[in-house]
Enzyme design. Structure first.
Site, short mmCIF file in Angstrom:
data_model
loop_
_atom_site.label_atom_id
_atom_site.label_comp_id
_atom_site.label_asym_id
_atom_site.label_seq_id
_atom_site.Cartn_x
_atom_site.Cartn_y
_atom_site.Cartn_z
CG ASP A 285 10.44 -15.63 -20.94
OD1 ASP A 285 11.26 -16.32 -20.97
OD2 ASP A 285 11.18 -15.51 -22.19
CE1 TYR B 236 2.32 -10.49 -21.50
CE2 TYR B 236 0.62 -10.96 -22.71
CZ TYR B 236 1.75 -11.77 -21.79
OH TYR B 236 1.22 -12.27 -21.14
#
Length: 334
Positions: A105, A164
């Site tokens: 994103d 992540y």
């Protein structure tokens, strides 16, 4: 005929392609064509490639980019990558079929983003194209590795897990050197409570309550498996590292946001399974908003060994970059 180590080979994938013998990468046109559509991606997934496939490992500082997915303005990582690849390979965008493992994103960083692209020709050496790509890319994007890939490999669909990291700077005063890569929280967090809450995320769950609506996702499967969620203290820096089969839109940032509220002792760790059970994003919204993007980084994408094997005969060696050497000046002895 060799250009950047290109072996002049024909391919029915691009029968009309002509490769210039010029060694000047600045002479290459910009190329036109549409981006990689969902249909093209599915075709690449299902068909056997008549050509050559290349795997990239990419690192980038996402601060000034509108995420990975291609768009001209504001700039994206994929757009920058394709511009560099077009100039080096002299192919058009639509022929490269560049696909990333994760559509990070806006503002999200990466150390281990994986992507692949295709060419109708083979390379005898990847070091030169590697150096050329990094020479053309802006300084906040770097290709860490280039390797040949088997035709079955797909950066997105072959991934078995993704890792992540989300960084929190937990101190009264923010370290300015971490301001672009860590979320500042001055409130002292209860790390033990965060670790206890993190255990509730591990396993196979329906994460509908932790996904934001996205126009890019048609009907995403909300059931994901989380293998681990570690909460690591490194002085004032708190690192949350999560590995799972896949993640929904803003899922990690929503999970982190709830853990932060638990760390602030605004709610108990048992709130996690309660919210998961509702499968309702509105329920999570009662307690928190998503954590900001700049603390999040894609660290690694993992694949089965079969997908990482090198193609058979004729494949160049993996390129991890070359060290420059200084020619020593030989002075006469007096």
């Amino acid at each position: 005929m060799i250009t950047f180590g290109i072996l002049s080979l024909s391919s029915s994938l691009h029968p009309s392609l002509s490769v210039s013998s010029s060694n000047n990468i600045l002479d290459v046109g910009n190329g036109n064509g549409s981006g990689c559509t969902d249909e093209a991606i599915q075709t690449a997934k299902n068909s056997t490639l008549d050509g050559f496939k290349w795997r990239l490992v990419i690192a980038y500082d996402g601060t000034r980019y509108a995420g990975w997915q291609f768009q001209q303005s504001p700039p994206t990582i994929q757009c920058s990558m394709e511009k560099a690849l077009v100039r080096v390979t002299k192919l058009e965008r639509k022929d490269l079929l560049l696909v990333g493992a994760s559509r990070t994103d806006t503002g999200v960083h990466a150390w281990g983003q994986v992507a692949h692209f295709v060419t109708p020709f083979n390379y005898d050496c990847l070091d030169r194209i590697h150096a050329a790509l990094n020479g053309l890319l802006p300084p906040d994007i770097r290709v860490r590795e280039i390797s040949p890939a088997v035709s079955e490999f797909h950066a997105r669909f072959s991934a078995k897990s993704k890792v992540y990291q989300y960084k929190i700077y937990n101190d009264t005063i923010m370290d300015p050197f971490h301001r672009h890569y860590a979320y500042h929280i001055a409130y002292k967090l209860n790390v033990d409570s965060m670790r206890q809450a993190a255990k509730h995320f591990i396993g196979k769950h329906d994460f509908s309550a932790f996904v934001n609506a996205s126009r890019n996702d048609r009907v995403p499967d909300p059931v994901k498996t989380i293998f681990r969620l570690d909460v690591i203290e490194m002085g004032a820096l708190l690192q949350l590292e999560v590995e799972g089969t896949g993640f929904l839109y803003r899922q990690v940032r929503n999970m982190v946001a709830l853990l932060i509220q638990i760390g602030k002792e605004a709610m108990p760790p048992e709130i996690v399974p309660m919210i998961l059970a509702t499968r309702d994003r509105k329920e999570l919204a009662k307690y928190t908003l998503p954590a900001p993007p700049h603390g999040l980084s894609l660290v690694a994408v993992k694949y089965n060994e079969d997908h990482l094997r090198l193609p058979p005969d004729g494949s160049p060696r993996i390129s991890v970059g070359r060290h420059r050497s200084v020619t020593k000046c030989k002075l006469p002895l007096y």
